[in-house]
Design an enzyme around this catalytic site. Structure first.
Site, short mmCIF file in Angstrom:
data_model
loop_
_atom_site.label_atom_id
_atom_site.label_comp_id
_atom_site.label_asym_id
_atom_site.label_seq_id
_atom_site.Cartn_x
_atom_site.Cartn_y
_atom_site.Cartn_z
N HIS A 1 -10.89 -6.36 8.40
CA HIS A 1 -11.61 -6.06 7.16
C HIS A 1 -12.93 -5.36 7.43
O HIS A 1 -13.89 -5.50 6.68
CB HIS A 1 -11.87 -7.35 6.36
CG HIS A 1 -10.63 -8.05 5.89
ND1 HIS A 1 -9.91 -8.89 6.69
CD2 HIS A 1 -9.97 -7.99 4.70
CE1 HIS A 1 -8.86 -9.34 6.02
NE2 HIS A 1 -8.88 -8.80 4.81
N GLU B 1 0.82 -1.21 0.00
CA GLU B 1 0.00 0.00 0.00
C GLU B 1 0.85 1.27 0.00
O GLU B 1 0.50 2.26 -0.65
CB GLU B 1 -0.94 -0.01 1.20
CG GLU B 1 -2.10 -0.98 1.09
CD GLU B 1 -1.71 -2.43 1.38
OE1 GLU B 1 -2.49 -3.34 1.05
OE2 GLU B 1 -0.61 -2.64 1.94
#
Length: 325
Positions: free
Chosen positions: A130, A60
């Site tokens: 998540h 990321e």
């Protein structure tokens, strides 16, 4: 107009933007031929080629750094962070580079054509890695815009506006609604103004304020309150940074009460900033303390997801307490 769910609307927005801007690229983990973990970018690589829609390594920080580099050279960039929970390795690049590019150069160069898309929130049994709602981390960073749509129609119009905005934008998508939110969406090009809240329902007793997936919760709570004779004004903030103080303040001056609902934990959540501002703007109009119905101050619990979520019942009880204060 066509029936679309939120994923189709997002895909349509990306496709339209890429057709009209030959400099636009879309990239992230698995976004190429696979279409991303939620399939939001399906078909884009087939249409626009591997040079404009492609996979990145699982890094990321690298995705955000590469996005900054492309955008600083004048390209339009939409970078996907696969889950908002994993945006934190990119945090330094976003808040120290993307947000400050224009400022540090005196507007000699910028990354204004940069948009980060990322799915946020719970409701899909994703567990603590998540399911997080990290939007408040970015609202405290001058130079970034933060946008959260509530349905398919809003997602397409707000995403197109974000892509074309001359500032870097972090665009949080409520993944619980990706396939659940289905509605009439224009097939063509349209934009929804950033920084402008929308009053979804007029009311006189209390203002209910939220964004993203929680708007469905607020509307349900307002229906429950109406059965008890309580008239709720419902507002979707839509853009958290910059947020529409005037629309919210005008509503609270009318109703005398404010309840803010968000899925992120209570402490440090964006509701606190809203509450502080509105009490400054509307102190003499308030009939009760500003209420916050939010997630718990715990890591997101898989087994207790239902208890964690700020649902319609919790919101309804808070509405009644505000009105009875």
């Amino acid at each position: 107009m066509a029936e679309m769910n939120m994923l189709h609307a997002i895909n349509s927005a990306l496709r339209i933007a890429m057709e009209k801007d030959s400099t636009m690229t879309v990239f992230g983990e698995d976004v190429g031929h696979f279409g991303g973990v939620f399939r939001a970018t399906s078909g884009l690589q087939d249409t626009f080629g591997r040079a404009r829609c492609f996979n990145t390594p699982l890094t990321e920080q690298g995705i955000a750094g590469f996005a900054n580099g492309l955008a600083s050279n004048g390209m339009t960039v939409v970078a996907e962070i696969q889950f908002a929970d994993y945006i934190f390795p990119a945090f330094d690049q976003i808040v120290n580079e993307s947000a400050k590019f224009r400022y540090r150069s005196g507007n000699e160069f910028n990354v204004g054509g940069l948009t980060f898309r990322t799915p946020y929130g719970g409701g899909i049994a994703g567990g603590h890695y998540h399911s997080q709602s990290p939007e408040a981390y970015f609202t405290g960073t001058p130079g970034l815009k933060v946008v959260v749509p509530r349905n398919a129609y809003q997602a397409k119009g707000l995403l197109l506006a974000s892509i074309r905005d001359p500032n870097p934008v972090v665009f949080f998508e409520p993944k619980r609604l990706y396939r659940a939110s289905v509605g009439e969406v224009p097939e063509g090009d349209y934009e929804i103004e950033l920084g402008k809240a929308e009053v979804l329902q007029q009311g006189k007793d209390i203002t209910l304020l939220g964004w993203g997936a929680q708007m469905e919760i607020l509307e349900k709570a307002a229906e429950m309150a109406a059965a008890e004779g309580i008239s709720c004004e419902v507002i979707d903030l839509r853009t958290l940074s910059p947020w529409d103080v005037n629309t919210v303040a005008e509503s609270v001056k009318k109703t005398g009460r404010l309840l803010i609902n968000h899925e992120a934990p209570l402490t440090g959540g964006f509701a606190g900033e809203i509450a502080a501002t509105i009490q400054e703007e509307c102190f003499l109009y308030l009939e009760s303390p500003i209420a916050r119905v939010c997630g718990l101050d715990t890591p997101y619990p898989l087994i207790h997801e239902k208890e964690y979520m700020p649902d319609a019942l919790k919101t309804f009880e808070a509405i009644k307490a505000c009105v009875a204060f």
